[in-house]
Design an enzyme around this catalytic site. Sequence first.
Site, PDB file in Angstrom:
ATOM      1  N   LYS A  83       0.866  -1.182   0.000  1.00  0.00           N
ATOM      2  CA  LYS A  83       0.000   0.000   0.000  1.00  0.00           C
ATOM      3  C   LYS A  83       0.909   1.240   0.000  1.00  0.00           C
ATOM      4  O   LYS A  83       1.181   1.838   1.041  1.00  0.00           O
ATOM      5  CB  LYS A  83      -0.920  -0.049   1.230  1.00  0.00           C
ATOM      6  CG  LYS A  83      -2.190   0.753   1.061  1.00  0.00           C
ATOM      7  CD  LYS A  83      -3.202   0.383   2.123  1.00  0.00           C
ATOM      8  CE  LYS A  83      -4.274   1.437   2.271  1.00  0.00           C
ATOM      9  NZ  LYS A  83      -5.054   1.727   1.078  1.00  0.00           N
TER      10      LYS A  83
HETATM   11  N1  PMP Z   1      -7.752  -2.011  -3.173  1.00  0.00           N
HETATM   12  C1  PMP Z   1      -7.215  -0.787  -3.073  1.00  0.00           C
HETATM   13  C2  PMP Z   1      -6.531  -0.209  -4.264  1.00  0.00           C
HETATM   14  C3  PMP Z   1      -7.298  -0.073  -1.859  1.00  0.00           C
HETATM   15  O1  PMP Z   1      -6.769   1.146  -1.754  1.00  0.00           O
HETATM   16  C4  PMP Z   1      -7.971  -0.647  -0.766  1.00  0.00           C
HETATM   17  C5  PMP Z   1      -8.081   0.105   0.522  1.00  0.00           C
HETATM   18  N2  PMP Z   1      -6.977  -0.159   1.358  1.00  0.00           N
HETATM   19  C6  PMP Z   1      -8.513  -1.926  -0.923  1.00  0.00           C
HETATM   20  C7  PMP Z   1      -8.392  -2.579  -2.132  1.00  0.00           C
HETATM   21  C8  PMP Z   1      -9.213  -2.592   0.218  1.00  0.00           C
HETATM   22  O2  PMP Z   1      -8.285  -2.933   1.211  1.00  0.00           O
HETATM   23  P1  PMP Z   1      -8.724  -3.087   2.734  1.00  0.00           P
HETATM   24  O3  PMP Z   1      -9.913  -3.960   2.751  1.00  0.00           O
HETATM   25  O4  PMP Z   1      -7.547  -3.719   3.365  1.00  0.00           O
HETATM   26  O5  PMP Z   1      -9.026  -1.733   3.234  1.00  0.00           O
END
Ligand code: PMP
Length: 300
Positions: free
Chosen positions: A156
């Site tokens: 991320k």
């Molecule tokens: N894909 C992307 C590109 C994101 O930014 C997020 C948000 N973090 C997610 C998927 C979903 O991830 P999470 O469920 O861990 O928040």
Amino acid sequence: MASYYNDATVIFLNGSFVKAAEAKMDFYSQSLHYGYSVFEGIRSYKTESGDTKIFRAAAHFDRLKNSALAMNMPYTWNTEELISATYQVLKRNNMQDAYIRPVVYAPANMSFAVNTESMIFIEAWEMAPFLGDKLLRVMISSFQRPNPRGFKIEAKAAGHYVNSILASQEAKTKGFDEALLTDMNDNIAEGPGANMFFEKDGKLVTPPPGNILPGITRATVLDICKKWGIEVEERLFKADELKNADGAFFCGTAAEVIGWESLDDVRFKKDWNETVSKTVQKAYKDLVIEKELGSQYSAA
Ligand code: PMP
């Protein structure tokens, strides 16, 4: 623009708790110039018992560490200390239902060289589900997700979000609620800030890891499905299959679970209220506030 803090707001900054309005960061930071930082998006909830609970805190801070290591950023914290600092941030700001944003960033460095240290802050603010609570009109973006051979997309990292911003802004300019991005082979990948599932004949399908950020909410949805005996397939598929689905939803920490009305103005076949997806949405809402299913995540 939304207001994220006021004069009283406190953040965690490199081991201390300081006023957001007085916190300083370096304008020569490699993070600001090149998008070279890593972050998390986490939520806390006021649970049924009245306590404040950070949902899947350990999973998020473990991912923060893995994102930093994937980007060659030094990482000197441990998950327990960061969870405890986050509870402090919530307490000092008198918050229970909050969106929490830790960011690991680089010192002043105009070169591309590896740094010997990283810095961290943790902010929190109150935020409603970021895609709202109405069914979404989604469009297939003209932008693709970053090629995994060009980026470590399982991390991320801030720079990846330029792609998200372009796609989301394009969709909103065209009158849609959100974008849906494909991978470099035209398979459906994910939204700008959320994973997706579709439903057909009572079964769910979601893209496999490889061209997506493998979300913690996605993993939670898979757990919910396992627990409830809902069949799920992780496989690649294209837009034409998706447009024939009974329903679809985005899932992510910020968005939670939110259904779609249509894709490229093609409406889904089933009324959202009659889908299995709707029951998954309800189960997720219950889980985060530790209603019924919640105990299995209480240690995470
Ligand atoms: N894909 C992307 C590109 C994101 O930014 C997020 C948000 N973090 C997610 C998927 C979903 O991830 P999470 O469920 O861990 O928040």
